[in-house]
Design a protein around this motif. Structure first.
Motif, PDB file in Angstrom:
ATOM      1  N   LEU A  17       0.846   2.026 -22.099  1.00  0.00           N
ATOM      2  CA  LEU A  17       1.486   0.930 -21.381  1.00  0.00           C
ATOM      3  C   LEU A  17       0.620   0.501 -20.210  1.00  0.00           C
ATOM      4  CD1 LEU A  17       5.104   2.372 -21.092  1.00  0.00           C
ATOM      5  CD2 LEU A  17       4.309   0.666 -22.720  1.00  0.00           C
ATOM      6  N   SER A  18       0.585  -0.788 -19.950  1.00  0.00           N
ATOM      7  CA  SER A  18      -0.127  -1.282 -18.779  1.00  0.00           C
ATOM      8  C   SER A  18       0.745  -1.056 -17.548  1.00  0.00           C
ATOM      9  CB  SER A  18      -0.424  -2.775 -18.931  1.00  0.00           C
ATOM     10  OG  SER A  18       0.786  -3.512 -18.889  1.00  0.00           O
ATOM     11  N   ILE A  19       0.159  -1.243 -16.388  1.00  0.00           N
ATOM     12  CA  ILE A  19       0.919  -1.039 -15.151  1.00  0.00           C
ATOM     13  C   ILE A  19       2.050  -2.068 -15.036  1.00  0.00           C
ATOM     14  CG2 ILE A  19      -0.520  -2.437 -13.631  1.00  0.00           C
ATOM     15  CD1 ILE A  19      -0.154   0.176 -11.714  1.00  0.00           C
ATOM     16  N   THR A  20       1.852  -3.250 -15.597  1.00  0.00           N
ATOM     17  CA  THR A  20       2.896  -4.274 -15.598  1.00  0.00           C
ATOM     18  C   THR A  20       4.082  -3.833 -16.434  1.00  0.00           C
ATOM     19  OG1 THR A  20       1.163  -5.949 -15.392  1.00  0.00           O
ATOM     20  CG2 THR A  20       3.339  -6.715 -16.036  1.00  0.00           C
ATOM     21  N   GLN A  21       3.822  -3.243 -17.588  1.00  0.00           N
ATOM     22  CA  GLN A  21       4.910  -2.772 -18.451  1.00  0.00           C
ATOM     23  C   GLN A  21       5.655  -1.604 -17.822  1.00  0.00           C
ATOM     24  OE1 GLN A  21       2.228  -2.175 -21.754  1.00  0.00           O
ATOM     25  NE2 GLN A  21       3.295  -3.742 -22.966  1.00  0.00           N
ATOM     26  N   VAL A  22       4.922  -0.693 -17.171  1.00  0.00           N
ATOM     27  CA  VAL A  22       5.569   0.439 -16.499  1.00  0.00           C
ATOM     28  C   VAL A  22       6.413  -0.064 -15.336  1.00  0.00           C
ATOM     29  CG1 VAL A  22       5.173   2.579 -15.207  1.00  0.00           C
ATOM     30  CG2 VAL A  22       3.771   2.053 -17.199  1.00  0.00           C
ATOM     31  N   ALA A  23       5.904  -1.040 -14.595  1.00  0.00           N
ATOM     32  CA  ALA A  23       6.664  -1.615 -13.485  1.00  0.00           C
ATOM     33  C   ALA A  23       7.959  -2.246 -13.997  1.00  0.00           C
ATOM     34  CB  ALA A  23       5.817  -2.652 -12.753  1.00  0.00           C
ATOM     35  N   GLU A  24       7.894  -2.889 -15.140  1.00  0.00           N
ATOM     36  CA  GLU A  24       9.075  -3.494 -15.747  1.00  0.00           C
ATOM     37  C   GLU A  24      10.111  -2.424 -16.105  1.00  0.00           C
ATOM     38  OE1 GLU A  24       9.339  -5.898 -19.707  1.00  0.00           O
ATOM     39  OE2 GLU A  24       8.020  -6.942 -18.294  1.00  0.00           O
ATOM     40  N   ILE A  25       9.665  -1.296 -16.629  1.00  0.00           N
ATOM     41  CA  ILE A  25      10.570  -0.202 -16.997  1.00  0.00           C
ATOM     42  C   ILE A  25      11.284   0.345 -15.769  1.00  0.00           C
ATOM     43  CG2 ILE A  25      10.640   2.185 -17.852  1.00  0.00           C
ATOM     44  CD1 ILE A  25       8.411   1.355 -19.819  1.00  0.00           C
ATOM     45  N   PHE A  26      10.552   0.485 -14.653  1.00  0.00           N
ATOM     46  CA  PHE A  26      11.121   1.036 -13.426  1.00  0.00           C
ATOM     47  C   PHE A  26      11.731  -0.034 -12.515  1.00  0.00           C
ATOM     48  CE2 PHE A  26       7.979   4.547 -14.297  1.00  0.00           C
ATOM     49  CZ  PHE A  26       8.946   5.470 -14.647  1.00  0.00           C
ATOM     50  N   HIS A  27      11.782  -1.274 -12.975  1.00  0.00           N
ATOM     51  CA  HIS A  27      12.355  -2.392 -12.218  1.00  0.00           C
ATOM     52  C   HIS A  27      11.682  -2.555 -10.855  1.00  0.00           C
ATOM     53  CE1 HIS A  27      15.440  -2.826 -15.239  1.00  0.00           C
ATOM     54  NE2 HIS A  27      15.693  -1.528 -15.142  1.00  0.00           N
ATOM     55  N   ARG A  28      10.365  -2.582 -10.883  1.00  0.00           N
ATOM     56  CA  ARG A  28       9.558  -2.789  -9.685  1.00  0.00           C
ATOM     57  C   ARG A  28       8.534  -3.873  -9.961  1.00  0.00           C
ATOM     58  NH1 ARG A  28       8.022   1.921  -6.213  1.00  0.00           N
ATOM     59  NH2 ARG A  28       9.949   3.040  -5.976  1.00  0.00           N
ATOM     60  N   SER A  29       7.920  -4.367  -8.910  1.00  0.00           N
ATOM     61  CA  SER A  29       6.824  -5.311  -9.103  1.00  0.00           C
ATOM     62  C   SER A  29       5.549  -4.503  -9.375  1.00  0.00           C
ATOM     63  CB  SER A  29       6.632  -6.171  -7.852  1.00  0.00           C
ATOM     64  OG  SER A  29       6.148  -5.382  -6.789  1.00  0.00           O
ATOM     65  N   PRO A  30       4.599  -5.071 -10.103  1.00  0.00           N
ATOM     66  CA  PRO A  30       3.352  -4.342 -10.368  1.00  0.00           C
ATOM     67  C   PRO A  30       2.624  -3.929  -9.078  1.00  0.00           C
ATOM     68  CG  PRO A  30       3.514  -6.216 -11.828  1.00  0.00           C
ATOM     69  CD  PRO A  30       4.646  -6.334 -10.841  1.00  0.00           C
ATOM     70  N   GLU A  31       2.636  -4.802  -8.070  1.00  0.00           N
ATOM     71  CA  GLU A  31       1.969  -4.484  -6.805  1.00  0.00           C
ATOM     72  C   GLU A  31       2.684  -3.343  -6.088  1.00  0.00           C
ATOM     73  OE1 GLU A  31       3.029  -7.697  -7.529  1.00  0.00           O
ATOM     74  OE2 GLU A  31       1.079  -8.328  -8.283  1.00  0.00           O
ATOM     75  N   GLY A  32       4.016  -3.368  -6.103  1.00  0.00           N
ATOM     76  CA  GLY A  32       4.787  -2.296  -5.479  1.00  0.00           C
ATOM     77  C   GLY A  32       4.561  -0.962  -6.166  1.00  0.00           C
ATOM     78  N   LEU A  33       4.457  -0.976  -7.491  1.00  0.00           N
ATOM     79  CA  LEU A  33       4.203   0.255  -8.234  1.00  0.00           C
ATOM     80  C   LEU A  33       2.811   0.785  -7.933  1.00  0.00           C
ATOM     81  CD1 LEU A  33       5.248   2.324 -10.264  1.00  0.00           C
ATOM     82  CD2 LEU A  33       4.282   0.905 -12.069  1.00  0.00           C
ATOM     83  N   ARG A  34       1.827  -0.109  -7.825  1.00  0.00           N
ATOM     84  CA  ARG A  34       0.462   0.305  -7.482  1.00  0.00           C
ATOM     85  C   ARG A  34       0.433   1.012  -6.124  1.00  0.00           C
ATOM     86  NH1 ARG A  34      -1.264  -4.658  -9.191  1.00  0.00           N
ATOM     87  NH2 ARG A  34      -2.095  -4.456 -11.273  1.00  0.00           N
ATOM     88  N   ILE A  35       1.140   0.447  -5.152  1.00  0.00           N
ATOM     89  CA  ILE A  35       1.181   1.036  -3.813  1.00  0.00           C
ATOM     90  C   ILE A  35       1.870   2.393  -3.859  1.00  0.00           C
ATOM     91  CG2 ILE A  35       2.215   0.787  -1.517  1.00  0.00           C
ATOM     92  CD1 ILE A  35       1.726  -2.267  -1.862  1.00  0.00           C
ATOM     93  N   THR A  36       2.966   2.493  -4.606  1.00  0.00           N
ATOM     94  CA  THR A  36       3.681   3.755  -4.733  1.00  0.00           C
ATOM     95  C   THR A  36       2.801   4.819  -5.383  1.00  0.00           C
ATOM     96  OG1 THR A  36       5.795   2.604  -4.932  1.00  0.00           O
ATOM     97  CG2 THR A  36       5.722   4.859  -5.717  1.00  0.00           C
ATOM     98  N   LEU A  37       2.075   4.457  -6.428  1.00  0.00           N
ATOM     99  CA  LEU A  37       1.230   5.415  -7.139  1.00  0.00           C
ATOM    100  C   LEU A  37       0.020   5.847  -6.325  1.00  0.00           C
ATOM    101  CD1 LEU A  37       1.331   3.929 -10.736  1.00  0.00           C
ATOM    102  CD2 LEU A  37       2.524   5.957  -9.884  1.00  0.00           C
ATOM    103  N   SER A  38      -0.398   5.039  -5.361  1.00  0.00           N
ATOM    104  CA  SER A  38      -1.552   5.416  -4.546  1.00  0.00           C
ATOM    105  C   SER A  38      -1.173   6.407  -3.448  1.00  0.00           C
ATOM    106  CB  SER A  38      -2.204   4.179  -3.932  1.00  0.00           C
ATOM    107  OG  SER A  38      -1.335   3.611  -2.963  1.00  0.00           O
ATOM    108  N   GLY A  39       0.117   6.536  -3.170  1.00  0.00           N
ATOM    109  CA  GLY A  39       0.564   7.458  -2.125  1.00  0.00           C
ATOM    110  C   GLY A  39       0.785   8.865  -2.650  1.00  0.00           C
ATOM    111  N   ASP A  40       1.266   9.730  -1.758  1.00  0.00           N
ATOM    112  CA  ASP A  40       1.578  11.113  -2.122  1.00  0.00           C
ATOM    113  C   ASP A  40       3.094  11.266  -2.120  1.00  0.00           C
ATOM    114  OD1 ASP A  40       1.271  13.801  -2.733  1.00  0.00           O
ATOM    115  OD2 ASP A  40       1.210  14.381  -0.626  1.00  0.00           O
ATOM    116  N   ASN A  41       3.697  11.004  -3.259  1.00  0.00           N
ATOM    117  CA  ASN A  41       5.146  11.107  -3.395  1.00  0.00           C
ATOM    118  C   ASN A  41       5.488  11.649  -4.774  1.00  0.00           C
ATOM    119  OD1 ASN A  41       5.260   8.791  -5.246  1.00  0.00           O
ATOM    120  ND2 ASN A  41       4.693   7.620  -3.415  1.00  0.00           N
TER     121      ASN A  41
END
Length: 72
Positions: A17-41
């Motif tokens: 899955l692309s990051i856009t498709q994963v963002a769609e699954i988690f009901h987030r924007s692709p940019e928001g998911l990128r920021i979340t994945l770059s952090g330590d959470n």
């Protein structure tokens, strides 16, 4: 029908899955998911093993995403 089968049928049967498709699954924007994945959470730590880099593109394995959803 398992979570993995459901994701596969909704996204054309591709095991990645692309990051856009994963963002769609988690009901987030692709940019928001990128920021979340770059952090330590927790989400970033769970999804990092599912990540596959092909050239400059980043994909995620459907099996790993489905496993994360099932654990939640």
């Amino acid at each position: 029908m398992t979570t993995e089968e459901l994701i596969l049928t909704n996204n054309g049967g591709s095991p990645l899955l692309s990051i856009t498709q994963v963002a769609e699954i988690f009901h987030r924007s692709p940019e928001g998911l990128r920021i979340t994945l770059s952090g330590d959470n927790e989400l970033a730590r769970q999804l990092k093993p599912c990540r596959v880099k092909i050239g400059r593109r980043v994909y995620f394995r459907v099996a790993g995403i489905a496993q994360f959803i099932d654990q939640a």
